[in-house]
Structure formats: structure tokens, C-alpha cells
Design a protein around this motif. Structure first.
Motif, PDB file in Angstrom:
ATOM      1  N   ILE A 467       0.045   2.439 -10.677  1.00 46.57           N
ATOM      2  CA  ILE A 467       1.124   2.766  -9.742  1.00 46.57           C
ATOM      3  C   ILE A 467       1.424   1.584  -8.835  1.00 46.57           C
ATOM      4  CG2 ILE A 467       1.905   4.360  -7.956  1.00 46.57           C
ATOM      5  CD1 ILE A 467       1.594   5.556 -10.775  1.00 46.57           C
ATOM      6  N   GLU A 468       0.399   1.014  -8.233  1.00 47.02           N
ATOM      7  CA  GLU A 468       0.610  -0.147  -7.370  1.00 47.02           C
ATOM      8  C   GLU A 468      -0.708  -0.837  -7.082  1.00 47.02           C
ATOM      9  OE1 GLU A 468       2.261   0.973  -3.625  1.00 47.02           O
ATOM     10  OE2 GLU A 468       0.748   2.501  -3.221  1.00 47.02           O
ATOM     11  N   VAL A 469      -0.596  -2.037  -6.528  1.00 42.85           N
ATOM     12  CA  VAL A 469      -1.753  -2.795  -6.038  1.00 42.85           C
ATOM     13  C   VAL A 469      -1.572  -2.975  -4.542  1.00 42.85           C
ATOM     14  CG1 VAL A 469      -3.035  -4.958  -6.137  1.00 42.85           C
ATOM     15  CG2 VAL A 469      -2.039  -4.008  -8.230  1.00 42.85           C
ATOM     16  N   ASN A 470      -2.594  -2.606  -3.775  1.00 37.16           N
ATOM     17  CA  ASN A 470      -2.569  -2.730  -2.320  1.00 37.16           C
ATOM     18  C   ASN A 470      -3.369  -3.958  -1.915  1.00 37.16           C
ATOM     19  OD1 ASN A 470      -1.418   0.121  -1.532  1.00 37.16           O
ATOM     20  ND2 ASN A 470      -2.989   0.481  -3.087  1.00 37.16           N
ATOM     21  N   ASP A 471      -2.767  -4.809  -1.081  1.00 39.66           N
ATOM     22  CA  ASP A 471      -3.459  -6.031  -0.665  1.00 39.66           C
ATOM     23  C   ASP A 471      -4.505  -5.762   0.404  1.00 39.66           C
ATOM     24  OD1 ASP A 471      -2.263  -7.011   2.221  1.00 39.66           O
ATOM     25  OD2 ASP A 471      -0.824  -5.832   1.098  1.00 39.66           O
TER      26      ASP A 471
END
Length: 504
Positions: A467-471
């Protein structure tokens, strides 16, 4: 640990102040021999004359040639010579001074007030700023803003009121030019700005490295809670690293540290990004880096990157919310229900589930002013999302975040925007996470960087979809650390140490 040097024209200029082993006169600084592999050095240039080719000018020039961080920088000194750069004033100048003069009136004269000129209504004000601080509370924000733009130890500011208040003069001052109470203001501001000068007594342990951890005590949903932050500090002690919590007001102190660890929710148009940029410019180890923040903050970038590198994702389209053909395209390609996302949403904000044409049109109307592009995805429901924590391309924790009961997301925000419900969680050792989930997580972060990331993944019906990559992933006590406990914090700090030693 950064070394601090205070440079004055002559040591006699320092007579009113507490003795310091960090003090050098200009001649001594000039004749210092270059040292290979010297520690990072921070120079505060307190020479009286900062004009072109003066002692002060050469002090800053030599510091930069020696790869030392100095205030004021040569660029700042050049800017101070160009009055056109500030003739039109800064944001908030007129409002701040109008409020100040209305509150103080003729009382503005005196040793603790700005010097006012003119009968009746004040037309001119002159006062001093010490490392961006003012003894006048009404002018504190203004002095801080000017210091961030033109960092100088002591500035004398002159304002004139024409149609509105304008900044008409800036002059740098040395400690020798201060008197009485001004010397007290200077000493207090210097101590606050650079505590290395009067550091802890020698009996207190010195650490190999200093790590600043940026936090926001008032953040509703911070990446790490107070108990987790305390465990990072303890992990630092075990690794001989001094972990110090800082906030946005410590922006100008970054050069004191060897590294910056951001534990506040990041965004591009935000002080967290400016902190990351400044830290990188100063040569600090930064987690996460400006590049990581830029890449993770925008879902459009992530979708394009995932597609290019073969990362499995839900069926995804990037669309123009203003285009009249968009509703028909989404119906044809994705069907209902579908999900619309603004590119820079976080913590389940800016994400909309739509079930029919009417809801689709209404939602696109809401989003058309938020972004030129909107991400549209198939609705891929699962009872939980995987969150895989990745550091330096290695998985370090695995969690299942469950949806809020009766809701389709992990978070359900209240109308106030200050509170949110969240679902349950299960924390597992990484080796118990499905291999396909771990592989997808590692593949997703590869083009982004080698920092600390949290990869959100859906798994169901024989599919895995990132879904996404969180920094700036959550590491909270009692959640992500349930399996590894204190070892999780040790792993993160150990990676900072590895990076510090690589820089050396």
C-alpha cells in the motif's frame, strides 16, 4: 561530539563573561594548523568588524575553508551588506511592531525597551537580538524568524514606519560593544544556543557520539510515545551515544550533534523537512533523510516507483480530479467500491472510499483543490494490514494492524481531528511473517533508500499488495517492541553508530 570555538578580536573582550576554554582570539585562530580527521567543529564568530576583508570576514571565510560550521557564514555577511535583501521587510514585521508599539507606546524607550524616536506616534525603533532571542517577549517570534534567515550572534535591528513598519537597518555587534544588562542577555542567549560551552562537569560521562531526537510533545499521534523515547535514550547510553530530545525551537543547534533522528510526523512543507535538510547540509547522519521524506511523502511517487520496480500493488490509476472523463474511466478500470487518496495523506487521513457515481463525483470535487493528481485504487479489503519495519534493507519488526471495528481502516478520526480510534495489533517475529510479505517489503524500499521505513502490505485471496512506505514508522512501547523489547531500540541506535563510524 562537535567541538566549539568562540573567536573574538582580543581575549580582553571576554572579560565580563565566564572564562571558557573554547575561547580564541583572532590571531590564534588564524595560525591554527589544519588537523586531519579533526572532530566536527562549530565556530561562533564574535569579532567586532564583519565588513568585507575585516577580521570578522576572514574568520568566517577561514572556518568555511576548514569545513567548520560558522555563524555568521560568509553568505550571511554578504547578505548583510546588501540592504535590498531586507528593505521590503519580512512576514509579520509590520504586525508585530504595530502590536508592540500599541502595547508599549512611549514606554518603549529605556534600557529594556527598543529605542523609539519621534514625538507622539513612534516612527522608528531600534533594538538588539541575541542569537534570535529578545528580552522583549512581544518581539521574540520576530527575532527568531530574522535569526533563521540571517544567523548572527548579536544583531542590532532598526525599523522605520512609513506606510507600514519596515526593516531598514541591520548591524552585527561584538560582545565588547554591549553594556550592563545587554551583556546578561547575550550570555543567557549564548548559553541557551550552545550549551556545549558550559557543558556538564568532567565527572559526568562523555559520550562517543551525540544524537538529536526531534520530537513534538504536543503531537496527537507521534511516531513514538514517551515510553519508547525513553527507551531510545537508554539504548543510546548502552551504545555510548548521548540521545537528546529536541524540538523545533532547537533548529539552530543542530550543528552540535553527530546525527538527527526524527521522531515527529514528517511532511514536505514542514519544519521536519527543513530539519532534515539542514542536518544533511551540516554533515550529520540523518534518519530519515530529505530524499526519503520526499519519496515517501507522496503516494504518486510511490505508485510510479512500485510499478517501475515490479513491486506488487493494488490496481492503481493516477487521475486528474478536474477531468470530466475521470469518473467514467475509474468505473471502467476499477469498478465500485474504489478508494481515492490525496498524495500526501497520513494516518488514514485524505483517503476516501466511494461506492457509487454520486459519491465519486462529490469526492473528486473535494479533492480537485487539494492536488493536481489523485491516486485511485481498487478496494482491497483485509481484516488487517501488515506493517514490516525495515532498517538498512533488513526487516526488524513485523506487526498486524487490525481495522477499527465496523470500519475499513486502521484509524477512524473524530470530527475534531484531534483524536482517532485505532484497531488492535499483533506483533510477531519477522521470521513468522509470510515470505512473500517480507520480500515485497524489502523490494518496495530498495529504490527509496537505506533508512528506517514502515511498509504497509495487504495479504489476502492469494495476493500480496504493498500500500505504501512510511519514512517515519511508529515505534511505540508495547506495540512494535512487544517481541524484541529493548533489543529493537538497540538495533536502531546500533545502526546510527555504524553510520557515524562510516563517516569517520
Amino acid at each position: 561530539m562537535a567541538q566549539l570555538i568562540l573567536v573574538v578580536d582580543d581575549v580582553s573582550a571576554w572579560a565580563p563573561y565566564f572564562p571558557s576554554e573554547n575561547l580564541l582570539d583572532f590571531e590564534s585562530y588564524l595560525t591554527q594548523a589544519p588537523v586531519k580527521n579533526a572532530p566536527r567543529t562549530r565556530v561562533i564568530n564574535l569579532c567586532k568588524n564583519n565588513k568585507y576583508l575585516s577580521n570578522g570576514y576572514y574568520c568566517s571565510l577561514l572556518a568555511e575553508a576548514r569545513d567548520q560550521t560558522v555563524i555568521p557564514s560568509v553568505a550571511t555577511l554578504n547578505n548583510l551588506r546588501n540592504s535590498a535583501l531586507f528593505a521590503f521587510g519580512f512576514d509579520g514585521v509590520s504586525e508585530a511592531l504595530s502590536a508592540f508599539t500599541a502595547e508599549n507606546g512611549s514606554k518603549s524607550e529605556g534600557k529594556n525597551k527598543g529605542e523609539g524616536e519621534g514625538k507622539g506616534e513612534l516612527k522608528k525603533l531600534k533594538f538588539k537580538s541575541y542569537f534570535g532571542r529578545s528580552p522583549l517577549p512581544e518581539l521574540a517570534a520576530l527575532c527568531r524568524e530574522l535569526f533563521e534567515r540571517l544567523p548572527c550572534p548579536v544583531l542590532e535591528l532598526t525599523f522605520k514606519k512609513r506606510s507600514r513598519w519596515e526593516l531598514t537597518g541591520l548591524a552585527t555587534l561584538s560582545p565588547r560593544e554591549l553594556t550592563g544588562e545587554e551583556e546578561d542577555h547575550f550570555a543567557e542567549a549564548l548559553e541557551a544556543y550552545s550549551r556545549i560551552m558550559w557543558r556538564k562537569p568532567k565527572s559526568v560521562k562523555r559520550y562517543r557520539y551525540d544524537l538529536a531526537m526531534l520530537v513534538n510533545p504536543d503531537e496527537a499521534l507521534p511516531p513514538s510515545d514517551a515510553k519508547a523515547l525513553a527507551r531510545f535514550v537508554k539504548a543510546g547510553e548502552r551504545a555510548d551515544v548521548n540521545v537528546e530530545l529536541i524540538t523545533r525551537k532547537d533548529y539552530q543547534r543542530l550543528a552540535e550533534y553527530d546525527g538527527l533522528f526524527i521522531r515527529e510526523t514528517t511532511a514536505i512543507d514542514h519544519h521536519t523537512f527543513r530539519f532534515a535538510q539542514k542536518a544533511e547540509h551540516e554533515g550529520l547522519v540523518v534518519m530519515d533523510s530529505p530524499a526519503s521524506i520526499l519519496r515517501c511523502a507522496n503516494k504518486v511517487f510511490l505508485a510510479e516507483s512500485f510499478t517501475k520496480h515490479g513491486v506488487p500493488i493494488p490496481n492503481t490509476l493516477m487521475v486528474n480530479p478536474k477531468n470530466k472523463e475521470t469518473p467514467a474511466l475509474l468505473e471502467q478500470e476499477l469498478g465500485y467500491p474504489l478508494v481515492l487518496k490525496i498524495p500526501d495523506g497520513a494516518f488514514s487521513r485524505g483517503i476516501y472510499k466511494v461506492a457509487d457515481r454520486a459519491a465519486l463525483i462529490d469526492t473528486l470535487a473535494i479533492l480537485r483543490n487539494a492536488s493536481a493528481l489523485v491516486l485511485a485504487q481498487e478496494f482491497f479489503f483485509t481484516e488487517f494490514d501488515w506493517r514490516i519495519g525495515v532498517l538498512n534493507h533488513q526487516a526488524i519488526f513485523a506487526c498486524k494492524y487490525f481495522m477499527v471495528k465496523g470500519h475499513w481502516q486502521i484509524y477512524r478520526h473524530h470530527d475534531s481531528g484531534k483524536q482517532a480510534d485505532s484497531g488492535g495489533f499483533v506483533t510477531l517475529p519477522t521470521y513468522e511473517a509470510p515470505k512473500a510479505v517480507l520480500n515485497a517489503a524489502l523490494k518496495a524500499v530498495k529504490p527509496i533508500g537505506d533508512g528506517l521505513y514502515g511498509v504497509d502490505i495487504k495479504e489476502g485471496n492469494g495476493r500480496v499488495a504493498v500500500i505504501e512506505v512510511n519514512d517515519n514508522p511508529n515505534i511505540d512501547h508495547g506495540v512494535e517492541d512487544v517481541f524484541l523489547k529493548d533489543k529493537l531500540y538497540d538495533i536502531v541506535i546500533a545502526d546510527f553508530v555504524r553510520r557515524f563510524e562510516m563517516q569517520r
